[in-house]
Design a protein around this motif. Structure first.
Motif, short mmCIF file in Angstrom:
data_model
loop_
_atom_site.label_atom_id
_atom_site.label_comp_id
_atom_site.label_asym_id
_atom_site.label_seq_id
_atom_site.Cartn_x
_atom_site.Cartn_y
_atom_site.Cartn_z
N ILE A 46 0.86 -1.17 0.00
CA ILE A 46 0.00 0.00 0.00
C ILE A 46 0.90 1.23 0.00
CG2 ILE A 46 -1.76 1.31 1.25
CD1 ILE A 46 -2.75 -1.35 0.05
N VAL A 47 0.65 2.13 -0.94
CA VAL A 47 1.43 3.36 -1.07
C VAL A 47 0.54 4.53 -0.67
CG1 VAL A 47 2.62 4.89 -2.70
CG2 VAL A 47 2.83 2.41 -2.94
N THR A 48 1.07 5.42 0.15
CA THR A 48 0.42 6.68 0.46
C THR A 48 1.38 7.77 0.02
OG1 THR A 48 -0.70 5.72 2.37
CG2 THR A 48 -0.55 8.12 2.28
N GLU A 49 0.95 8.61 -0.88
CA GLU A 49 1.83 9.67 -1.37
C GLU A 49 1.07 10.96 -1.56
OE1 GLU A 49 2.71 9.75 -5.92
OE2 GLU A 49 2.71 7.65 -5.31
N GLU A 50 1.80 12.04 -1.43
CA GLU A 50 1.24 13.36 -1.69
C GLU A 50 1.61 13.74 -3.11
OE1 GLU A 50 2.01 17.84 -0.13
OE2 GLU A 50 1.61 16.34 1.44
N ILE A 51 0.59 14.10 -3.89
CA ILE A 51 0.85 14.49 -5.27
C ILE A 51 0.29 15.88 -5.51
CG2 ILE A 51 1.01 12.18 -6.26
CD1 ILE A 51 -1.92 12.32 -6.99
N ASP A 52 1.02 16.63 -6.29
CA ASP A 52 0.59 17.96 -6.69
C ASP A 52 0.01 17.85 -8.08
OD1 ASP A 52 0.59 20.21 -5.13
OD2 ASP A 52 2.76 20.43 -5.22
N GLY A 53 -0.89 18.68 -8.39
CA GLY A 53 -1.37 18.69 -9.75
C GLY A 53 -2.73 19.33 -9.87
N LYS A 54 -2.90 19.96 -10.96
CA LYS A 54 -4.17 20.54 -11.37
C LYS A 54 -4.25 20.31 -12.86
CE LYS A 54 -4.26 23.91 -7.77
NZ LYS A 54 -3.84 25.12 -7.25
N GLY A 55 -5.44 20.21 -13.35
CA GLY A 55 -5.59 20.00 -14.77
C GLY A 55 -6.30 18.69 -15.06
N LEU A 56 -6.05 18.15 -16.24
CA LEU A 56 -6.79 16.99 -16.70
C LEU A 56 -6.35 15.67 -16.08
CD1 LEU A 56 -7.14 17.89 -20.48
CD2 LEU A 56 -8.85 18.10 -18.67
N TYR A 57 -5.16 15.63 -15.52
CA TYR A 57 -4.72 14.36 -14.93
C TYR A 57 -3.79 14.60 -13.76
CZ TYR A 57 -0.36 15.09 -17.48
OH TYR A 57 0.81 15.62 -17.93
N LEU A 58 -3.68 13.56 -12.93
CA LEU A 58 -2.71 13.50 -11.84
C LEU A 58 -1.83 12.29 -12.10
CD1 LEU A 58 -5.12 14.06 -8.79
CD2 LEU A 58 -3.64 15.76 -9.89
N LEU A 59 -0.61 12.32 -11.60
CA LEU A 59 0.33 11.24 -11.85
C LEU A 59 0.80 10.61 -10.54
CD1 LEU A 59 2.07 9.64 -13.87
CD2 LEU A 59 3.82 11.41 -13.61
N LEU A 60 0.52 9.33 -10.38
CA LEU A 60 1.01 8.57 -9.24
C LEU A 60 2.45 8.13 -9.55
CD1 LEU A 60 -2.19 6.43 -8.63
CD2 LEU A 60 -1.44 8.47 -7.38
N LEU A 61 3.30 8.14 -8.54
CA LEU A 61 4.72 7.95 -8.78
C LEU A 61 5.23 6.53 -8.61
CD1 LEU A 61 6.05 11.21 -7.10
CD2 LEU A 61 5.58 10.76 -9.51
N HIS A 62 4.37 5.58 -8.26
CA HIS A 62 4.85 4.22 -8.00
C HIS A 62 4.06 3.16 -8.76
CE1 HIS A 62 7.53 5.74 -4.91
NE2 HIS A 62 6.53 6.50 -4.52
N PRO A 63 3.97 3.28 -10.09
CA PRO A 63 3.29 2.22 -10.84
C PRO A 63 4.15 0.96 -10.87
CG PRO A 63 4.24 3.82 -12.36
CD PRO A 63 4.48 4.35 -10.97
N GLY A 105 -5.69 20.86 -5.21
CA GLY A 105 -4.65 20.02 -4.60
C GLY A 105 -3.75 20.82 -3.68
N PRO A 106 -2.72 20.29 -3.13
CA PRO A 106 -2.19 18.94 -3.35
C PRO A 106 -3.11 17.86 -2.77
CG PRO A 106 -0.98 20.01 -1.58
CD PRO A 106 -1.95 21.02 -2.12
N TRP A 107 -2.85 16.62 -3.21
CA TRP A 107 -3.70 15.50 -2.90
C TRP A 107 -2.92 14.42 -2.15
CZ3 TRP A 107 -8.61 16.38 -4.56
CH2 TRP A 107 -8.77 17.34 -5.57
N THR A 108 -3.63 13.68 -1.31
CA THR A 108 -3.07 12.46 -0.73
C THR A 108 -3.74 11.30 -1.44
OG1 THR A 108 -2.68 13.48 1.42
CG2 THR A 108 -2.77 11.07 1.36
N ALA A 109 -2.93 10.49 -2.09
CA ALA A 109 -3.44 9.32 -2.79
C ALA A 109 -3.00 8.07 -2.03
CB ALA A 109 -2.89 9.28 -4.22
N VAL A 110 -3.93 7.14 -1.89
CA VAL A 110 -3.63 5.85 -1.26
C VAL A 110 -4.02 4.78 -2.28
CG1 VAL A 110 -4.13 4.30 0.66
CG2 VAL A 110 -4.11 6.78 1.04
N TYR A 111 -3.08 3.85 -2.52
CA TYR A 111 -3.34 2.82 -3.52
C TYR A 111 -2.41 1.63 -3.34
CZ TYR A 111 0.68 5.10 -5.77
OH TYR A 111 1.92 5.64 -6.04
N PRO A 112 -2.90 0.44 -3.76
CA PRO A 112 -2.00 -0.71 -3.79
C PRO A 112 -1.18 -0.66 -5.09
CG PRO A 112 -4.24 -1.41 -4.27
CD PRO A 112 -4.28 0.06 -3.98
N ALA A 113 0.11 -0.87 -4.95
CA ALA A 113 1.01 -0.92 -6.12
C ALA A 113 1.72 -2.26 -6.11
CB ALA A 113 2.01 0.22 -6.05
#
Length: 183
Positions: A46-63, A105-113
């Motif tokens: 499980i990854v918890t990361e803070e991502i910055d971004g505005k616009g049409l997409y956000l990018l997670l850093l641990h695919p 944003g910024p956003w906190t994203a939580v996801y399984p990688a």
């Protein structure tokens, strides 16, 4: 949990006793980190990361990203309904299904990688790297590291790891490497 099982590691090292199990387990963890530095998460976590971004997409850093559990504004506010988002698991790009843009944003994203299964080539690269690093435990007379005439010679340093990663490991990992700036 690591990229290799203890049984796989011991088989690669031709070790049949339990004497070195604790040390081999530490090597497995280290090898896992090195391999994942090159190809991204292999072992699910499980990854918890803070991502910055505005616009049409956000990018997670641990695919690779298996799914998105939550996306919440860091500074407070309402969490985004993840059912309304599309996540490209390979690239980590998040887009809104309605075509809208992200703001606030910024956003906190939580996801399984990680991957469903370890690709056989990545497993082999891990076993070869383990064997290469384990050779430091052996004396020179028993095939330990000495000089550059070995089958495990390293002619160019791997970025971030000096000469610890043999060329054959890098070649095996090449099809699975993350794009620049992602890992």
């Amino acid at each position: 949990m690591g990229l290799l099982t203890l049984a796989e590691a011991k088989a690669q090292l031709n070790i049949v006793t339990d004497t070195n199990d604790t040390e081999i387990t530490a090597y497995i963890e280290a090898v896992t980190e090195v391999i994942e530095w090159h190809v991204g998460p292999v072992v699910e976590r499980i990854v918890t990361e803070e991502i910055d971004g505005k616009g049409l997409y956000l990018l997670l850093l641990h695919p690779p990203v298996r799914s998105l559990t939550s996306l919440t504004p860091v500074l407070g506010g309402t969490a985004v309904d993840v059912a309304g988002l599309h996540v490209n698991g390979v690239t980590g790009v998040i887009r809104r299904k309605d075509g809208g843009s992200f703001s606030g944003g910024p956003w906190t994203a939580v996801y399984p990688a990680g991957r469903d299964a370890v690709p056989p080539t990545v497993n082999l690269a891990g076993r070869i790297l383990l064997q290469h690093l384990w050779r430091t435990q052996l004396g020179q007379a028993r095939g330990g590291l000495a000089g550059g005439n070995s089958d495990f010679s390293v002619t160019e340093p791997a970025p971030g790891f000096g000469y610890a990663v043999p060329n054959r490991v890098l070649q095996l990992l090449e099809p699975y490497k993350q794009p620049p700036g992602v890992a």
